[in-house]
Design a protein around this motif. Structure first.
Motif, PDB file in Angstrom:
ATOM      1  N   ARG A 108       2.221   1.830  -3.473  1.00 38.15           N
ATOM      2  CA  ARG A 108       1.238   2.162  -4.499  1.00 38.15           C
ATOM      3  C   ARG A 108       0.671   3.567  -4.358  1.00 38.15           C
ATOM      4  O   ARG A 108       0.071   4.090  -5.290  1.00 38.15           O
ATOM      5  N   ASP A 109       0.868   4.170  -3.206  1.00 37.00           N
ATOM      6  CA  ASP A 109       0.305   5.506  -2.964  1.00 37.00           C
ATOM      7  C   ASP A 109       1.431   6.531  -2.962  1.00 37.00           C
ATOM      8  O   ASP A 109       2.222   6.600  -2.020  1.00 37.00           O
ATOM      9  N   PRO A 110       1.542   7.357  -4.006  1.00 41.88           N
ATOM     10  CA  PRO A 110       2.621   8.356  -4.062  1.00 41.88           C
ATOM     11  C   PRO A 110       2.517   9.417  -2.971  1.00 41.88           C
ATOM     12  O   PRO A 110       3.477  10.139  -2.711  1.00 41.88           O
ATOM     13  N   ARG A 111       1.363   9.511  -2.309  1.00 39.59           N
ATOM     14  CA  ARG A 111       1.216  10.518  -1.234  1.00 39.59           C
ATOM     15  C   ARG A 111       1.886  10.070   0.048  1.00 39.59           C
ATOM     16  O   ARG A 111       2.105  10.884   0.949  1.00 39.59           O
ATOM     17  N   GLU A 112       2.194   8.765   0.150  1.00 38.99           N
ATOM     18  CA  GLU A 112       2.850   8.261   1.350  1.00 38.99           C
ATOM     19  C   GLU A 112       4.281   8.789   1.423  1.00 38.99           C
ATOM     20  O   GLU A 112       4.932   8.972   0.391  1.00 38.99           O
ATOM     21  N   ARG A 140       2.689   0.106  -9.343  1.00 36.70           N
ATOM     22  CA  ARG A 140       1.478   0.576 -10.029  1.00 36.70           C
ATOM     23  C   ARG A 140       1.090  -0.321 -11.199  1.00 36.70           C
ATOM     24  O   ARG A 140      -0.067  -0.319 -11.625  1.00 36.70           O
ATOM     25  N   ALA A 196       0.835  -1.211   0.000  1.00 35.43           N
ATOM     26  CA  ALA A 196       0.000   0.000   0.000  1.00 35.43           C
ATOM     27  C   ALA A 196       0.866   1.256   0.000  1.00 35.43           C
ATOM     28  O   ALA A 196       0.565   2.238  -0.703  1.00 35.43           O
ATOM     29  N   ARG A 239       7.941   2.111  -6.856  1.00 34.69           N
ATOM     30  CA  ARG A 239       6.573   2.635  -6.996  1.00 34.69           C
ATOM     31  C   ARG A 239       6.056   2.473  -8.419  1.00 34.69           C
ATOM     32  O   ARG A 239       4.863   2.207  -8.628  1.00 34.69           O
TER      33      ARG A 239
END
Length: 408
Positions: free
Chosen positions: A66-70, A89, A63, A85
Protein backbone atom coordinates in the motif's frame (compact mmCIF):
# COMPACT_ATOMS: atom_id res chain seq x y z
CA UNK A 1 -11.03 -31.04 -12.10
CA UNK A 2 -12.55 -30.54 -15.50
CA UNK A 3 -11.23 -29.83 -18.98
CA UNK A 4 -11.21 -26.03 -18.75
CA UNK A 5 -7.59 -25.55 -19.74
CA UNK A 6 -5.39 -27.51 -22.16
CA UNK A 7 -2.11 -27.20 -20.33
CA UNK A 8 -0.97 -28.33 -16.92
CA UNK A 9 0.45 -25.95 -14.36
CA UNK A 10 2.99 -27.87 -12.27
CA UNK A 11 1.48 -28.82 -8.96
CA UNK A 12 3.41 -27.75 -5.89
CA UNK A 13 5.52 -30.17 -3.96
CA UNK A 14 5.04 -30.49 -0.21
CA UNK A 15 6.57 -27.63 1.73
CA UNK A 16 10.19 -28.07 2.62
CA UNK A 17 10.23 -25.15 5.02
CA UNK A 18 8.37 -25.17 8.31
CA UNK A 19 5.09 -23.40 8.91
CA UNK A 20 5.72 -19.98 10.48
CA UNK A 21 4.97 -19.89 14.18
CA UNK A 22 2.40 -17.15 13.59
CA UNK A 23 0.33 -19.64 11.57
CA UNK A 24 -0.10 -21.96 14.54
CA UNK A 25 -1.46 -19.24 16.82
CA UNK A 26 -4.97 -17.78 16.64
CA UNK A 27 -5.15 -15.02 14.04
CA UNK A 28 -5.64 -11.48 15.27
CA UNK A 29 -8.30 -9.22 13.78
CA UNK A 30 -5.56 -7.28 12.01
CA UNK A 31 -4.10 -10.46 10.53
CA UNK A 32 -7.52 -11.65 9.37
CA UNK A 33 -8.27 -8.29 7.76
CA UNK A 34 -4.90 -8.27 5.99
CA UNK A 35 -5.36 -11.80 4.65
CA UNK A 36 -8.86 -10.92 3.42
CA UNK A 37 -7.35 -7.99 1.53
CA UNK A 38 -4.57 -10.13 0.08
CA UNK A 39 -7.09 -12.62 -1.36
CA UNK A 40 -8.29 -9.78 -3.60
CA UNK A 41 -4.78 -8.53 -4.40
CA UNK A 42 -2.88 -11.76 -5.11
CA UNK A 43 -3.86 -14.59 -7.42
CA UNK A 44 -4.44 -18.03 -5.84
CA UNK A 45 -1.44 -20.32 -5.94
CA UNK A 46 1.10 -17.57 -6.75
CA UNK A 47 4.30 -19.09 -5.37
CA UNK A 48 6.25 -15.83 -5.45
CA UNK A 49 3.52 -14.06 -3.51
CA UNK A 50 3.43 -16.97 -1.10
CA UNK A 51 7.15 -16.61 -0.36
CA UNK A 52 6.66 -12.89 0.26
CA UNK A 53 3.76 -13.65 2.62
CA UNK A 54 5.88 -16.13 4.58
CA UNK A 55 8.77 -13.68 4.75
CA UNK A 56 6.87 -10.57 5.88
CA UNK A 57 3.56 -11.85 7.29
CA UNK A 58 0.17 -10.70 6.04
CA UNK A 59 -0.03 -7.39 7.88
CA UNK A 60 3.45 -6.23 6.90
CA UNK A 61 3.07 -7.41 3.28
CA UNK A 62 -0.16 -5.47 2.90
CA UNK A 63 1.54 -2.36 4.30
CA UNK A 64 4.44 -2.78 1.85
CA UNK A 65 2.04 -3.02 -1.07
CA UNK A 66 0.00 0.00 0.00
CA UNK A 67 2.97 2.33 0.40
CA UNK A 68 4.62 3.24 -2.94
CA UNK A 69 7.65 4.58 -1.02
CA UNK A 70 8.54 1.05 0.10
CA UNK A 71 11.26 -0.67 -1.95
CA UNK A 72 10.17 -3.33 -4.45
CA UNK A 73 9.91 -6.90 -3.23
CA UNK A 74 12.96 -8.98 -4.21
CA UNK A 75 12.34 -11.11 -7.29
CA UNK A 76 9.08 -9.37 -8.18
CA UNK A 77 8.92 -7.75 -11.60
CA UNK A 78 7.81 -4.11 -11.84
CA UNK A 79 4.69 -4.94 -13.83
CA UNK A 80 3.47 -7.54 -11.36
CA UNK A 81 4.31 -5.29 -8.40
CA UNK A 82 2.44 -2.39 -10.00
CA UNK A 83 -0.65 -4.57 -10.37
CA UNK A 84 -0.45 -5.67 -6.75
CA UNK A 85 -0.04 -2.10 -5.52
CA UNK A 86 -2.93 -0.84 -7.61
CA UNK A 87 -5.27 -3.49 -6.18
CA UNK A 88 -3.91 -2.89 -2.66
CA UNK A 89 -4.94 0.78 -2.86
CA UNK A 90 -8.49 -0.03 -3.93
CA UNK A 91 -9.38 -3.16 -1.94
CA UNK A 92 -11.87 -2.94 0.92
CA UNK A 93 -11.54 -6.09 3.05
CA UNK A 94 -14.06 -4.87 5.62
CA UNK A 95 -16.74 -4.89 2.93
CA UNK A 96 -15.79 -8.41 1.82
CA UNK A 97 -15.90 -9.72 5.39
CA UNK A 98 -19.23 -8.03 5.97
CA UNK A 99 -20.60 -9.56 2.76
CA UNK A 100 -19.56 -13.12 3.65
CA UNK A 101 -21.13 -12.69 7.10
CA UNK A 102 -24.40 -11.55 5.54
CA UNK A 103 -24.30 -14.65 3.33
CA UNK A 104 -24.08 -16.79 6.46
CA UNK A 105 -20.47 -17.68 5.71
CA UNK A 106 -17.05 -17.07 7.19
CA UNK A 107 -13.42 -16.42 6.30
CA UNK A 108 -10.92 -18.98 7.59
CA UNK A 109 -7.21 -18.31 7.97
CA UNK A 110 -4.27 -20.40 9.24
CA UNK A 111 -4.42 -20.62 13.02
CA UNK A 112 -8.22 -20.86 13.15
CA UNK A 113 -9.53 -23.99 14.92
CA UNK A 114 -11.38 -24.99 11.74
CA UNK A 115 -8.38 -24.52 9.42
CA UNK A 116 -7.47 -27.83 7.70
CA UNK A 117 -3.76 -28.13 8.42
CA UNK A 118 -3.18 -30.58 5.55
CA UNK A 119 -3.28 -27.51 3.30
CA UNK A 120 0.09 -26.58 4.81
CA UNK A 121 1.57 -29.32 2.59
CA UNK A 122 1.17 -26.86 -0.29
CA UNK A 123 4.03 -24.76 1.07
CA UNK A 124 4.30 -21.34 -0.54
CA UNK A 125 1.19 -21.99 -2.63
CA UNK A 126 -1.01 -22.63 0.39
CA UNK A 127 -4.22 -20.56 0.29
CA UNK A 128 -3.98 -17.14 1.95
CA UNK A 129 -7.37 -17.90 3.46
CA UNK A 130 -10.59 -19.69 2.57
CA UNK A 131 -14.00 -18.13 2.06
CA UNK A 132 -16.63 -20.61 3.25
CA UNK A 133 -20.40 -20.99 2.95
CA UNK A 134 -22.19 -23.80 4.73
CA UNK A 135 -22.82 -24.99 8.27
CA UNK A 136 -20.32 -27.87 8.45
CA UNK A 137 -16.89 -27.80 10.15
CA UNK A 138 -14.33 -27.87 7.34
CA UNK A 139 -11.45 -29.32 9.33
CA UNK A 140 -13.27 -32.42 10.56
CA UNK A 141 -15.04 -32.96 7.24
CA UNK A 142 -11.74 -32.80 5.37
CA UNK A 143 -10.20 -35.49 7.58
CA UNK A 144 -12.58 -38.05 6.06
CA UNK A 145 -12.99 -36.82 2.50
CA UNK A 146 -12.37 -38.13 -1.02
CA UNK A 147 -12.22 -36.11 -4.24
CA UNK A 148 -14.22 -37.36 -7.24
CA UNK A 149 -13.18 -35.58 -10.42
CA UNK A 150 -13.45 -36.08 -14.14
CA UNK A 151 -14.48 -34.79 -17.53
CA UNK A 152 -17.01 -32.06 -18.04
CA UNK A 153 -18.33 -33.64 -21.27
CA UNK A 154 -18.64 -37.09 -19.72
CA UNK A 155 -20.45 -40.16 -21.03
CA UNK A 156 -23.57 -41.67 -19.41
CA UNK A 157 -21.26 -44.42 -18.11
CA UNK A 158 -19.05 -41.83 -16.42
CA UNK A 159 -21.95 -39.91 -14.88
CA UNK A 160 -23.54 -43.11 -13.58
CA UNK A 161 -20.25 -44.36 -12.15
CA UNK A 162 -19.49 -41.04 -10.43
CA UNK A 163 -22.96 -40.93 -8.86
CA UNK A 164 -22.67 -44.55 -7.68
CA UNK A 165 -19.23 -43.91 -6.18
CA UNK A 166 -20.48 -40.80 -4.39
CA UNK A 167 -23.53 -42.63 -3.06
CA UNK A 168 -21.39 -45.52 -1.82
CA UNK A 169 -18.84 -43.23 -0.18
CA UNK A 170 -21.64 -41.31 1.54
CA UNK A 171 -23.07 -44.53 2.95
CA UNK A 172 -19.62 -45.35 4.31
CA UNK A 173 -19.57 -41.95 6.05
CA UNK A 174 -17.11 -40.19 3.72
CA UNK A 175 -17.38 -36.63 2.44
CA UNK A 176 -17.39 -36.24 -1.36
CA UNK A 177 -15.37 -33.27 -2.63
CA UNK A 178 -15.47 -31.98 -6.20
CA UNK A 179 -15.53 -28.75 -8.21
CA UNK A 180 -19.23 -28.30 -9.11
CA UNK A 181 -18.56 -28.30 -12.87
CA UNK A 182 -20.79 -30.00 -15.41
CA UNK A 183 -20.27 -33.71 -15.99
CA UNK A 184 -18.49 -35.87 -13.43
CA UNK A 185 -18.33 -33.11 -10.77
CA UNK A 186 -22.06 -32.50 -10.82
CA UNK A 187 -22.85 -36.22 -10.85
CA UNK A 188 -20.62 -36.72 -7.79
CA UNK A 189 -22.27 -33.93 -5.81
CA UNK A 190 -25.76 -35.13 -6.73
CA UNK A 191 -24.94 -38.73 -5.86
CA UNK A 192 -23.81 -37.70 -2.38
CA UNK A 193 -26.84 -35.47 -1.81
CA UNK A 194 -29.23 -38.16 -3.04
CA UNK A 195 -27.81 -40.56 -0.44
CA UNK A 196 -28.27 -37.98 2.31
CA UNK A 197 -24.49 -37.65 2.48
CA UNK A 198 -22.00 -34.83 2.85
CA UNK A 199 -20.44 -33.00 -0.08
CA UNK A 200 -18.20 -29.96 -0.54
CA UNK A 201 -17.47 -27.93 -3.67
CA UNK A 202 -14.17 -26.11 -4.15
CA UNK A 203 -14.80 -23.20 -6.49
CA UNK A 204 -12.65 -21.11 -8.82
CA UNK A 205 -14.87 -18.10 -8.10
CA UNK A 206 -16.39 -16.35 -5.13
CA UNK A 207 -18.67 -18.55 -3.05
CA UNK A 208 -21.55 -16.20 -3.91
CA UNK A 209 -20.90 -16.41 -7.66
CA UNK A 210 -22.55 -19.55 -9.11
CA UNK A 211 -20.50 -21.08 -11.88
CA UNK A 212 -21.51 -22.68 -14.12
CA UNK A 213 -24.82 -20.84 -14.17
CA UNK A 214 -26.68 -24.05 -14.86
CA UNK A 215 -25.56 -25.35 -11.46
CA UNK A 216 -26.93 -22.41 -9.48
CA UNK A 217 -29.56 -24.61 -7.84
CA UNK A 218 -27.05 -27.35 -7.07
CA UNK A 219 -24.60 -24.87 -5.56
CA UNK A 220 -27.32 -23.33 -3.44
CA UNK A 221 -28.23 -26.78 -2.13
CA UNK A 222 -24.57 -27.57 -1.35
CA UNK A 223 -24.26 -24.24 0.43
CA UNK A 224 -27.18 -25.14 2.70
CA UNK A 225 -26.38 -28.83 3.29
CA UNK A 226 -22.63 -29.01 2.73
CA UNK A 227 -19.79 -26.60 2.07
CA UNK A 228 -18.83 -24.13 -0.65
CA UNK A 229 -15.11 -23.33 -0.49
CA UNK A 230 -13.14 -20.71 -2.39
CA UNK A 231 -9.88 -18.80 -2.23
CA UNK A 232 -11.36 -15.73 -3.94
CA UNK A 233 -13.41 -13.10 -2.12
CA UNK A 234 -17.14 -12.63 -2.73
CA UNK A 235 -18.08 -11.42 -6.19
CA UNK A 236 -14.98 -12.85 -7.90
CA UNK A 237 -15.33 -14.52 -11.28
CA UNK A 238 -13.47 -17.59 -12.57
CA UNK A 239 -10.71 -17.58 -15.19
CA UNK A 240 -9.06 -20.55 -16.97
CA UNK A 241 -5.96 -20.37 -14.79
CA UNK A 242 -8.04 -20.22 -11.61
CA UNK A 243 -9.71 -23.53 -12.48
CA UNK A 244 -6.33 -25.22 -12.80
CA UNK A 245 -4.92 -23.65 -9.63
CA UNK A 246 -7.95 -24.51 -7.48
CA UNK A 247 -7.29 -28.18 -8.25
CA UNK A 248 -4.27 -28.15 -5.92
CA UNK A 249 -6.65 -27.30 -3.05
CA UNK A 250 -8.90 -30.26 -3.89
CA UNK A 251 -5.87 -32.55 -3.95
CA UNK A 252 -4.41 -31.28 -0.67
CA UNK A 253 -7.70 -31.12 1.21
CA UNK A 254 -8.72 -34.76 0.67
CA UNK A 255 -7.37 -38.20 1.56
CA UNK A 256 -7.34 -39.28 -2.07
CA UNK A 257 -8.48 -38.37 -5.57
CA UNK A 258 -10.54 -40.61 -7.87
CA UNK A 259 -10.62 -39.79 -11.59
CA UNK A 260 -13.66 -41.27 -13.32
CA UNK A 261 -13.27 -40.04 -16.91
CA UNK A 262 -10.61 -37.74 -18.35
CA UNK A 263 -9.03 -37.05 -21.71
CA UNK A 264 -5.31 -36.68 -22.17
CA UNK A 265 -4.21 -33.26 -20.76
CA UNK A 266 -7.44 -32.95 -18.77
CA UNK A 267 -7.59 -30.65 -15.77
CA UNK A 268 -8.64 -33.69 -13.75
CA UNK A 269 -5.20 -35.19 -14.34
CA UNK A 270 -3.68 -32.05 -12.80
CA UNK A 271 -5.65 -32.78 -9.63
CA UNK A 272 -4.61 -36.43 -9.61
CA UNK A 273 -0.92 -35.69 -10.18
CA UNK A 274 -0.97 -32.99 -7.52
CA UNK A 275 -2.44 -35.58 -5.14
CA UNK A 276 0.41 -37.97 -5.97
CA UNK A 277 3.06 -35.31 -5.36
CA UNK A 278 1.42 -34.41 -2.05
CA UNK A 279 1.50 -38.03 -0.89
CA UNK A 280 -2.25 -38.57 -1.26
CA UNK A 281 -3.85 -41.64 -2.82
CA UNK A 282 -4.53 -41.43 -6.56
CA UNK A 283 -7.17 -43.69 -8.08
CA UNK A 284 -8.75 -44.20 -11.48
CA UNK A 285 -11.90 -45.89 -12.76
CA UNK A 286 -11.18 -47.72 -16.05
CA UNK A 287 -13.35 -47.26 -19.09
CA UNK A 288 -13.57 -48.68 -22.61
CA UNK A 289 -10.19 -48.76 -24.36
CA UNK A 290 -11.89 -47.20 -27.39
CA UNK A 291 -13.09 -44.15 -25.43
CA UNK A 292 -10.99 -40.99 -25.65
CA UNK A 293 -12.65 -39.86 -22.42
CA UNK A 294 -10.95 -42.72 -20.57
CA UNK A 295 -7.54 -42.31 -22.20
CA UNK A 296 -6.29 -39.96 -19.47
CA UNK A 297 -7.47 -42.32 -16.73
CA UNK A 298 -5.70 -45.25 -18.36
CA UNK A 299 -2.54 -43.15 -18.57
CA UNK A 300 -2.80 -42.50 -14.83
CA UNK A 301 -3.23 -46.21 -14.15
CA UNK A 302 -0.14 -47.03 -16.20
CA UNK A 303 1.76 -44.42 -14.19
CA UNK A 304 0.91 -46.13 -10.91
CA UNK A 305 -2.54 -44.95 -9.83
CA UNK A 306 -4.71 -47.58 -8.17
CA UNK A 307 -7.57 -49.08 -10.18
CA UNK A 308 -10.92 -48.87 -8.36
CA UNK A 309 -14.41 -49.88 -9.43
CA UNK A 310 -16.61 -49.07 -6.44
CA UNK A 311 -16.76 -47.25 -3.13
CA UNK A 312 -15.63 -50.29 -1.13
CA UNK A 313 -12.32 -50.34 -3.01
CA UNK A 314 -11.84 -46.60 -2.49
CA UNK A 315 -12.49 -46.89 1.25
CA UNK A 316 -10.11 -49.85 1.50
CA UNK A 317 -7.35 -47.61 0.14
CA UNK A 318 -8.03 -44.34 2.00
CA UNK A 319 -9.66 -45.66 5.17
CA UNK A 320 -8.39 -47.08 8.41
CA UNK A 321 -6.87 -50.52 8.92
CA UNK A 322 -9.63 -53.10 8.63
CA UNK A 323 -11.72 -51.17 6.06
CA UNK A 324 -11.42 -53.99 3.53
CA UNK A 325 -13.41 -54.36 0.34
CA UNK A 326 -15.29 -57.66 0.03
CA UNK A 327 -13.55 -60.40 -1.94
CA UNK A 328 -14.47 -60.37 -5.63
CA UNK A 329 -15.52 -63.68 -7.18
CA UNK A 330 -18.06 -65.12 -9.58
CA UNK A 331 -21.24 -66.95 -8.53
CA UNK A 332 -20.77 -70.08 -6.44
CA UNK A 333 -21.84 -73.18 -8.39
CA UNK A 334 -22.87 -76.45 -6.72
CA UNK A 335 -19.81 -78.19 -8.17
CA UNK A 336 -17.63 -75.60 -6.35
CA UNK A 337 -18.79 -77.14 -3.08
CA UNK A 338 -17.56 -80.64 -3.92
CA UNK A 339 -14.51 -81.95 -2.10
CA UNK A 340 -11.41 -82.43 -4.30
CA UNK A 341 -11.86 -86.23 -4.77
CA UNK A 342 -15.46 -85.89 -5.99
CA UNK A 343 -14.54 -82.94 -8.23
CA UNK A 344 -11.78 -85.05 -9.80
CA UNK A 345 -14.22 -87.87 -10.65
CA UNK A 346 -16.72 -85.32 -12.00
CA UNK A 347 -14.06 -84.00 -14.38
CA UNK A 348 -13.50 -87.58 -15.66
CA UNK A 349 -17.18 -88.19 -16.51
CA UNK A 350 -18.02 -88.23 -20.22
CA UNK A 351 -21.10 -86.61 -21.73
CA UNK A 352 -21.70 -89.46 -24.22
CA UNK A 353 -21.26 -92.39 -24.54
CA UNK A 354 -21.19 -93.60 -20.93
CA UNK A 355 -17.94 -95.04 -19.56
CA UNK A 356 -17.46 -97.98 -17.18
CA UNK A 357 -16.35 -97.33 -13.62
CA UNK A 358 -12.85 -98.69 -14.25
CA UNK A 359 -12.33 -96.23 -17.14
CA UNK A 360 -13.57 -93.28 -15.08
CA UNK A 361 -11.25 -94.32 -12.22
CA UNK A 362 -8.31 -94.41 -14.62
CA UNK A 363 -9.10 -90.93 -15.96
CA UNK A 364 -9.53 -89.54 -12.44
CA UNK A 365 -6.32 -91.13 -11.20
CA UNK A 366 -8.02 -93.06 -8.41
CA UNK A 367 -9.06 -96.64 -7.59
CA UNK A 368 -12.28 -98.28 -8.82
CA UNK A 369 -13.77 -98.50 -5.31
CA UNK A 370 -13.09 -94.82 -4.59
CA UNK A 371 -14.45 -93.88 -8.02
CA UNK A 372 -17.63 -95.89 -7.49
CA UNK A 373 -18.26 -94.24 -4.12
CA UNK A 374 -17.82 -90.80 -5.65
CA UNK A 375 -20.04 -91.67 -8.62
CA UNK A 376 -22.92 -92.51 -6.30
CA UNK A 377 -22.28 -89.26 -4.41
CA UNK A 378 -22.38 -87.33 -7.69
CA UNK A 379 -25.51 -89.21 -8.70
CA UNK A 380 -27.25 -88.18 -5.45
CA UNK A 381 -26.25 -84.56 -6.05
CA UNK A 382 -27.59 -84.57 -9.59
CA UNK A 383 -24.24 -84.35 -11.42
CA UNK A 384 -24.02 -87.96 -12.76
CA UNK A 385 -26.40 -90.70 -13.91
CA UNK A 386 -26.14 -94.46 -14.51
CA UNK A 387 -26.59 -95.59 -18.11
CA UNK A 388 -26.51 -99.39 -18.45
CA UNK A 389 -23.14 -100.57 -17.16
CA UNK A 390 -21.58 -97.13 -17.41
CA UNK A 391 -21.77 -93.58 -16.07
CA UNK A 392 -22.05 -90.18 -17.69
CA UNK A 393 -22.92 -86.56 -16.88
CA UNK A 394 -26.59 -85.80 -16.42
CA UNK A 395 -28.53 -84.77 -19.53
CA UNK A 396 -29.63 -81.43 -18.12
CA UNK A 397 -26.46 -80.60 -16.24
CA UNK A 398 -28.67 -79.04 -13.55
CA UNK A 399 -27.78 -80.23 -10.06
CA UNK A 400 -30.39 -80.71 -7.38
CA UNK A 401 -31.17 -77.69 -5.19
CA UNK A 402 -29.98 -77.01 -1.66
CA UNK A 403 -26.66 -78.75 -2.26
CA UNK A 404 -24.25 -78.78 0.66
CA UNK A 405 -20.72 -80.04 0.92
CA UNK A 406 -20.56 -83.68 1.98
CA UNK A 407 -24.06 -84.77 0.94
CA UNK A 408 -27.50 -83.89 -0.49
Amino acid sequence: MTDHHPTETPAPAPASDTVPASDTAPASDTERLARAALTRILEPGDEQAGHALRTHGATRLLALLRDPREPPLPGTGPRRLAGWRHRARTTAPEADLDRITRLGGRFLVPGDPDWPTQLDDLGATRPIGLWIRGPAPLRTWALRSVALVGARACTPYGAHTAAELATGLSRHGWVVVSGAAYGIDGAAHRGALAAGGATAAVLASGVDTPYPRGHAGLLDRIGHQGLLIGELPPGSHPTPSRFILRNRVIAALTRGTVVVEARHRSGSLVTARAATRLGRHTMGVPGPVTSALSAGVHELLRDGATLVTDADEVVELVGAIGDLAPARRGPVLPRDLLDPAAAQVLEALPVHPPAPTAEIARRAGTGPDEALARLYELHALGHAERDGDGWRLTNTGKPVSNVRRGGP
